[in-house]
Design an enzyme around this catalytic site. Structure first.
Site, PDB file in Angstrom:
ATOM      1  CE1 TYR A   1      -4.045   2.061   0.715  1.00 35.67           C
ATOM      2  CE2 TYR A   1      -2.588   3.310   1.654  1.00 35.67           C
ATOM      3  CZ  TYR A   1      -3.598   2.952   1.581  1.00 35.67           C
ATOM      4  OH  TYR A   1      -4.655   4.740   1.795  1.00 35.67           O
TER       5      TYR A   1
ATOM      6  CB  SER B   1      -0.044  10.709  10.012  1.00 43.10           C
ATOM      7  OG  SER B   1      -0.311  12.009   8.801  1.00 43.10           O
TER       8      SER B   1
ATOM      9  CE  LYS C   1       3.911   5.266  12.308  1.00 39.81           C
ATOM     10  NZ  LYS C   1       2.958   3.853  11.907  1.00 39.81           N
TER      11      LYS C   1
ATOM     12  CB  CYS D   1      -1.528 -39.536  10.673  1.00 45.33           C
ATOM     13  SG  CYS D   1      -0.825 -41.076  10.896  1.00 45.33           S
TER      14      CYS D   1
HETATM   15  S1  IVH Z   1       3.145  10.587  17.227  1.00 43.98           S
HETATM   16  C1  IVH Z   1       2.214  14.371  15.366  1.00 43.98           C
HETATM   17  N1  IVH Z   1       4.172   8.432  18.363  1.00 43.98           N
HETATM   18  O1  IVH Z   1       1.983   6.263  13.942  1.00 43.98           O
HETATM   19  C2  IVH Z   1       2.788  13.038  16.015  1.00 43.98           C
HETATM   20  N2  IVH Z   1       2.377   8.110  16.624  1.00 43.98           N
HETATM   21  O2  IVH Z   1       1.116   8.838  11.806  1.00 43.98           O
HETATM   22  C3  IVH Z   1       1.258  12.096  15.773  1.00 43.98           C
HETATM   23  N3  IVH Z   1       2.334   6.056  16.263  1.00 43.98           N
HETATM   24  O3  IVH Z   1      -1.552   6.748  13.505  1.00 43.98           O
HETATM   25  C4  IVH Z   1       1.989  10.401  16.308  1.00 43.98           C
HETATM   26  N4  IVH Z   1       3.037   4.937  17.897  1.00 43.98           N
HETATM   27  O4  IVH Z   1      -1.123   5.990  16.055  1.00 43.98           O
HETATM   28  C5  IVH Z   1       3.015   9.111  17.585  1.00 43.98           C
HETATM   29  N5  IVH Z   1       5.159   6.747  19.621  1.00 43.98           N
HETATM   30  C6  IVH Z   1       4.644   7.015  18.589  1.00 43.98           C
HETATM   31  C7  IVH Z   1       3.600   6.400  17.853  1.00 43.98           C
HETATM   32  C8  IVH Z   1       2.747   6.510  16.356  1.00 43.98           C
HETATM   33  C9  IVH Z   1       2.068   4.717  16.894  1.00 43.98           C
HETATM   34  C10 IVH Z   1       1.618   4.932  15.323  1.00 43.98           C
HETATM   35  C11 IVH Z   1      -0.048   6.240  15.456  1.00 43.98           C
HETATM   36  C12 IVH Z   1      -0.330   7.983  14.514  1.00 43.98           C
HETATM   37  C13 IVH Z   1       0.552   6.942  12.951  1.00 43.98           C
HETATM   38  C14 IVH Z   1       1.473   8.035  12.917  1.00 43.98           C
END
Ligand code: IVH
Length: 665
Positions: A12, A58, A97, A407
């Protein structure tokens, strides 16, 4: 996408990037409904919309999974801040993440008043009810909470919970989830909160939304500490990193630990730690310039399903295994993946030759989670489960109502050899002292024995040749083997490891038929005459003895000297049978009797010791720390006794006296 994506994320991302480049080069092709114009997700009917006070943004994704991804980010930050080479390193907060879905938790005066999904970033869905079921999320903040505090973080499902959930779905023949993220997203957006509550979810906070009346610390790392002090879960795998070197070290360390984490991550996140610097850097479109997601190799990839082979497990289960065009997934090259069982394969609509999605995460066996694009209409499978075991040639059968083919050559099949020997030697079976799993491994792996009866050909000389096997322990095992030859029919029957035949059924069979030959030759109809033997058990016994190889093994065991008194185990009519016709269930710890002793006493008195409580249960005998069986007994109105009550029953002259006792219970 409705929580069920049709292509892996990595694919994607690639297509999305291509589309972005195309639109940049040809702005006339850009349409308002292009996926590039939407942040993420769509509103589902059924949840009230929630307008976010502060948009949920995001972060930019760095798809370069090498160290250079971190180095480039740091270089960009330095350039945008106008820092020269001589300026000190930029300080970052480095985090994981998490691979779930973003949630905004709104606390007013310290009380959780609303939880919302990200939706399109401006407007999300009100999922408060479902989020409240996550035990880790406090409904009230600790300490002195500000008037308004929005905490943002990720809701996700741990890998073990995900595996368990899918295992349950599989057992029931229900649809399985593709990955923990989809399972979590499905649970959060489940319209029935009771179902959501049964899906085990976790949460980690990673930032803030709207805040009123609170002096936020001036760094991101200190903000996370404060969020933690309010009682919210913050992942401990985070650090404050200095410059590019610090980021690279963090990326590397987490990459090495990734498989051992209890949950999926698809990368790490770097954030400029100073909020003042964050402000100076600002945003491009909807992404902050001060943060980046640095990815790891994807855990899902597409590849071609070239063949399907059958693997036979230790318990005889036949598993269809996908032979794939080798593909790099989750950090290694994968060319085999499980398809679990025929029914799952069919539900996914997979055919040999298809492009499929493979997932490999953590230590979990790689699996084929679906095909690309999704299941097709008019699906005709081009694979059949074999009707004979590919390892030993015995019949392969599916139990009535079961999902798995197995089996039926349990004693003979090479794949089941070790398991069969261990079961055979077990304390409740032939009770061969000194034959444990390590020794079975050694005996089989060294080629010393290939079949179960060969156990009885082992002598001290042969055994002493094994690693770490002294003459004394060899002699002990030989003595143990010799002793086990004096058996009983129920023990021997149970030792054969016939599916569905546990100790109780083995005893019932011995009692009813009186001899092994009569059991081996009994028809399904005759087997059904045995109390508590139903069609599944009867068929399993019949199928087992229909395998010539299993019979051969039984004969060889008898020839090796295993014997018992025929007719033994049949009802001894001379002994008093105060519990004749009664079924008892034991639960908890009794003061003086062990579980086995209590069971033996019940059986000697003509009663049956069952494993679960039903309306047909005559008594539940409860000891300390009795659990759900006791609850069930109370619910069904089954009389409950303690050990003294049981002893009184046993001492009663006949079943009649026992019945009377129940009235007073
Ligand atoms: S910060 C402005 N920190 O990743 C920054 N996001 O595109 C806002 N995510 O959907 C996000 N772990 O749900 C941040 N340690 C982390 C994260 C995190 C996962 C996800 C979040 C969002 C995407 C960011």
């Amino acid at each position: 996408m409705l929580d069920a994506p049709e292509v892996p994320d990595a694919e994607y991302d690639r297509l999305f990037g291509e589309l972005q480049a195309l639109e940049a080069a040809h702005p006339e092709l850009l349409t308002p409904d292009s996926p590039t114009q939407r942040v993420l997700g769509q509103l589902l009917a059924g949840f009230a919309p929630v307008r976010h006070a502060v948009a949920m943004l995001s972060i930019r994704t760095e798809t370069d999974t090498e160290a250079s991804g971190a180095i480039n980010f740091d270089a960009r930050v330095r350039r945008e801040l106008g820092l020269g080479d001589e300026a000190p390193p930029v300080v970052y907060a480095a985090e994981l993440k998490f691979d779930g879905l973003a949630i905004n938790l709104r606390y007013e005066q310290g009380v959780l008043v609303q939880a919302a999904t990200r939706g399109d970033g401006e407007t999300g869905e009100d999922v408060t009810q479902n989020i409240r079921t996550i035990g880790q999320i406090p409904l009230r903040l600790q300490g002195s909470a500000p008037p308004v505090l929005e905490v943002r973080g990720e809701v996700f499902m741990r890998r073990d919970q995900f595996e368990r959930l899918n295992e349950r779905q599989r057992e029931r023949g229900d649809k399985t989830f593709v990955n923990p993220r989809n399972a979590a997203a499905g649970a959060v957006r489940q319209l029935d909160p009771a179902i959501a509550a049964r899906r085990p979810l976790s949460f980690f906070a990673y930032g803030l939304g709207e805040v009123q009346g609170w002096a936020q610390p001036d760094t991101h790392s200190a903000t996370l500490d404060a969020i933690e002090a309010f009682g919210l879960p913050v992942c401990a795998d985070r650090t404050v990193a200095n410059g590019a070197d610090g980021l690279v070290a963090f990326h590397r360390a987490i990459g090495a630990a990734r498989d051992a984490l209890p949950f999926d991550i698809d990368g790490v996140v770097y954030k400029v730690n100073s909020l003042a610097l964050q402000q100076r850097l600002g945003f491009v479109t909807r992404e902050p310039r001060w943060a980046v997601a640095h990815k790891y190799p994807a855990q899902e990839q597409m590849t071609t399903l070239e063949r399907i082979e059958i693997q036979v497990g230790r318990t005889g289960k036949l598993t269809p295994v996908a032979k794939l065009a080798p593909v790099f997934v989750g950090g290694t090259t994968v060319s085999n993946a499980t398809l679990h069982n025929l029914f799952e394969l069919r539900r996914k609509g997979v055919r040999v030759g298809d492009t499929v999605i493979v997932r490999r995460a953590g230590d979990v066996i790689p699996e084929v989670v679906g095909r690309v694009p999704g299941p097709r209409a008019g699906y005709v499978p081009n694979f059949r489960m074999p009707r004979i075991c590919p390892v030993c040639g015995s019949a392969a059968r599916r139990e009535l109502g079961g999902m798995d083919y197995r089996c039926t050559g349990g004693l003979f099949c090479g794949a089941q050899r070790k398991q069969a020997m261990l079961h055979f030697a077990g304390r409740r079976a032939m009770d061969i002292e000194g034959l444990g799993d390590k020794l079975v491994d050694q005996l089989v792996d060294s080629g010393l024995i290939r079949t179960l009866p060969e156990l009885y050909t082992l002598g001290v000389a042969k055994l002493s040749a094994l690693d770490r096997m002294g003459e004394k322990s060899a002699a002990n095992l030989v003595a143990g083997l010799e002793k086990s030859k004096q058996a009983t029919l129920p023990r021997f029957l149970y030792a054969l490891g016939i599916r569905q035949v546990g100790e109780t059924t083995a005893k019932d069979l011995a009692k009813h038929f009186g001899s092994l030959d009569r059991i081996m030759d009994a028809s399904v109809e005759q087997l059904l005459q045995v109390p508590d033997v139903g069609p599944i058990v009867a068929q399993s016994i019949r199928t087992f003895f229909d395998q010539p190889h299993n019979r051969e093994v039984v004969e060889q065991l008898r020839a090796a000297g295993i014997h018992w008194a025929e007719g033994e185990g049949a009802v001894d009519s001379a002994a008093p049978q105060p519990l004749a016709g009664k079924t008892l269930v034991l639960t908890g710890t009794l003061p003086t009797l062990s579980r086995d002793e209590a069971k033996a006493l019940i059986e000697a008195a003509g009663g049956k010791a069952a494993g679960s409580v039903s309306k047909k249960t005559s008594f539940v005998v409860a000891g300390e720390e009795a659990g759900s069986k006791l609850d069930k007994a109370r619910e069904l109105g089954v009389p409950v006794l303690d050990e003294a009550g049981l002893r009184a029953l046993l001492a009663a002259p006949s079943g009649g006296a026992a019945t009377e006792m129940t009235a007073s219970d």
